[in-house]
Design a protein around this motif. Structure first.
Motif, mmCIF file in Angstrom:
data_model
loop_
_atom_site.group_PDB
_atom_site.id
_atom_site.type_symbol
_atom_site.label_atom_id
_atom_site.label_comp_id
_atom_site.label_asym_id
_atom_site.label_seq_id
_atom_site.Cartn_x
_atom_site.Cartn_y
_atom_site.Cartn_z
ATOM 1 N N ASN A 41 0.970 -1.390 0.024
ATOM 2 C CA ASN A 41 -0.029 0.076 -0.075
ATOM 3 C C ASN A 41 0.777 1.156 -0.201
ATOM 4 O OD1 ASN A 41 -2.053 1.825 2.313
ATOM 5 N ND2 ASN A 41 -2.808 1.058 0.428
ATOM 6 N N HIS A 42 0.659 2.314 -0.947
ATOM 7 C CA HIS A 42 1.422 3.446 -1.100
ATOM 8 C C HIS A 42 2.868 3.226 -1.273
ATOM 9 C CE1 HIS A 42 -1.866 6.484 -0.297
ATOM 10 N NE2 HIS A 42 -2.379 5.680 0.125
ATOM 11 N N THR A 43 3.066 2.126 -1.906
ATOM 12 C CA THR A 43 4.542 1.741 -2.248
ATOM 13 C C THR A 43 4.908 2.255 -3.695
ATOM 14 O OG1 THR A 43 3.886 -0.498 -2.651
ATOM 15 C CG2 THR A 43 4.819 -0.056 -0.493
ATOM 16 N N ASP A 44 3.945 2.097 -4.522
ATOM 17 C CA ASP A 44 4.412 2.465 -5.855
ATOM 18 C C ASP A 44 5.131 3.633 -6.163
ATOM 19 O OD1 ASP A 44 2.070 4.046 -5.884
ATOM 20 O OD2 ASP A 44 1.214 3.277 -7.716
ATOM 21 N N TYR A 45 4.713 4.800 -5.583
ATOM 22 C CA TYR A 45 5.515 5.972 -5.803
ATOM 23 C C TYR A 45 6.370 6.092 -4.967
ATOM 24 C CZ TYR A 45 2.367 7.368 -1.972
ATOM 25 O OH TYR A 45 1.724 7.475 -0.642
ATOM 26 N N ASN A 46 6.787 5.079 -4.102
ATOM 27 C CA ASN A 46 8.070 5.197 -3.455
ATOM 28 C C ASN A 46 9.080 4.264 -4.075
ATOM 29 O OD1 ASN A 46 7.663 7.078 -1.106
ATOM 30 N ND2 ASN A 46 5.914 5.678 -0.614
ATOM 31 N N GLU A 47 8.854 3.931 -5.143
ATOM 32 C CA GLU A 47 9.633 2.812 -5.897
ATOM 33 C C GLU A 47 9.928 1.821 -5.196
ATOM 34 O OE1 GLU A 47 13.669 4.549 -6.684
ATOM 35 O OE2 GLU A 47 12.686 5.794 -8.346
ATOM 36 N N GLY A 48 8.662 1.101 -4.424
ATOM 37 C CA GLY A 48 8.615 -0.046 -3.858
ATOM 38 C C GLY A 48 7.776 -1.324 -4.882
ATOM 39 N N VAL A 49 7.531 -1.996 -3.934
ATOM 40 C CA VAL A 49 7.052 -3.269 -4.764
ATOM 41 C C VAL A 49 5.426 -3.551 -4.370
ATOM 42 C CG1 VAL A 49 9.125 -4.428 -5.156
ATOM 43 C CG2 VAL A 49 7.810 -4.989 -2.653
#
Ligand code: GLA
Length: 391
Positions: A41-49
């Motif tokens: 959750n809310h990882t996509d714009y933090n370059e996460g998975v």
């Protein structure tokens, strides 16, 4: 009717709609599904998975080249047709047309050989259910225009073009998760996406015997966009703190849980909590992959509950109604796990359950939710489906 006694297929419906408005036949068709965020959750714009799934609700698009300098668009949901000569965002009526127009404008701006077209839309993706009907429409349009004008774009790049259309033309901030999931989802699998490298991979889930329930809280927060943007900012601020010490650490993806915890005393408490959520979600996604591989569905489900807890305490993007939905889901036999899905601040929860538990889940959640909140909920059961394609 396509055959005596059978319902019209989406292809028949969109074809008829196209022909009735434009008095000619479409030449290219495409379809793109809605999506649900399963973990991350809310990882996509933090370059996460992220683990996500495309679902069996789809947008169908039919197109042909226009013989004039104008684009013409029509939607089965909003049945008026729209004629566009200047490619600028529509401000009042027909806002839905901004999604396909935004894709067209973005392709034009990037030098792809597109020209005016006629387009018809048929959709079974519920609106306002948090399953990204807008991303599905963007992705279906993008594929249809590639097919119509005969050029190819790498699908990950095409998903980014759709995201850019939504960010800059429609004016809604979102990460790449929605378009990426609609593009790359696979039936019977969860989609693992790495939003740093754009690597993605399909992970089998429970031999297909799993149903997803998207349960609407009925709560819509008027400040969702503002809250989303302020969380984004807080995540970037947290990342800046680490970057100031080590320029190699540019995003929260570069920060380990151990580093984060040891920085707690120095980091603004709010930024710390936001980072705990994001870094924790990345960890949970990696753990989930191992659990899925070994078929440990109960432990996999536990990660969904942990994600929701983290939303409550760290990211503060839950609300009482979402918490109640998760709580009810937890009490129902056959449920593996549940959590809020997507942006949060109202909206929907996702429950992963055994297919045989569907009826029990549907009845219980509707009754209990009403009892505990006085509100009605809508449940959309979905199967995991294949990502977008030209038909
Ligand atoms: C919304 C956005 C996505 C993602 C989620 C939170 O759905 O559109 O890009 O940021 O919120 O994970």
């Amino acid at each position: 009717m396509s055959m005596a006694g059978t319902a019209d297929s989406p292809l028949d419906i969109v074809t008829k709609q196209f022909e009735s408005i434009y008095k000619t036949s479409p030449t290219v068709f495409s379809r793109a599904p809605g999506r649900v965020e399963v973990l991350g959750n809310h990882t996509d714009y933090n370059e996460g998975v992220v683990l996500s799934a495309a679902i069996d609700r789809e947008v169908w698009v039919a197109v042909s080249k226009s013989s004039s300098a104008e684009c013409r668009l029509t939607s089965g949901i909003f049945p008026e047709s729209v004629v566009i000569s200047k490619i600028e965002p529509l401000k009042s009526r027909n806002r839905w047309a901004n999604y396909p127009l935004g894709v067209y404008r973005t392709l034009l701006d990037r030098g792809y050989p597109v020209a005016p077209f006629n387009l018809a839309i048929h959709s079974t993706v519920p609106l306002g259910a948090g399953v990204s009907s807008s991303a599905a429409l963007e992705v279906a349009t993008a594929l249809a225009l590639c097919g119509l004008f005969g050029f190819e774009v790498d699908p990950a790049e095409l998903a980014k073009i759709c995201q850019s259309a939504e960010n800059h033309f429609v004016g809604a901030n979102c990460g790449l998760l929605d378009q990426f999931s609609s593009m790359f989802g696979r039936a019977g699998h969860l989609l693992f996406s790495d939003f740093r490298s754009l690597y993605h991979n399909a992970i089998p889930i429970a031999a297909g015997d799993v149903t997803l329930a998207i349960t609407l809280s009925g709560v819509t927060h008027s400040l969702v966009a503002g809250e989303y943007n302020s969380r984004r900012r807080e995540c970037f601020e947290a990342a800046k703190f680490f970057q100031a010490k080590n320029p190699e650490q540019k995003t929260l993806r570069d920060v380990s849980m151990a580093e984060l915890k040891s920085a707690q005393a120095e980091l603004d408490p709010q930024f710390f909590k936001r980072a705990m959520h994001v870094v924790g979600e990345d960890e949970r996604v990696f753990s989930a992959i191992e659990l899925l591989k070994s078929g440990s569905m109960k432990e996999f489900g536990a990660l969904l509950y942990q994600s929701h807890e983290s939303s409550i305490h760290n990211f503060e993007n839950s609300c009482r109604e979402l918490d109640i939905l998760v709580d009810i889901a937890k009490s129902i036999a056959g449920v593996y796990g549940a959590r809020l899905t997507g942006g949060g601040f109202g909206g929907a929860t996702l429950t992963v359950l055994k297919t045989e538990a569907k009826d029990r889940f549907g009845e219980t959640i509707v009754q209990e939710y009403k009892k505990r909140t006085g509100r009605n909920t809508t449940v959309h059961f979905a199967r995991i489906a294949d990502g977008a394609s030209i038909v």
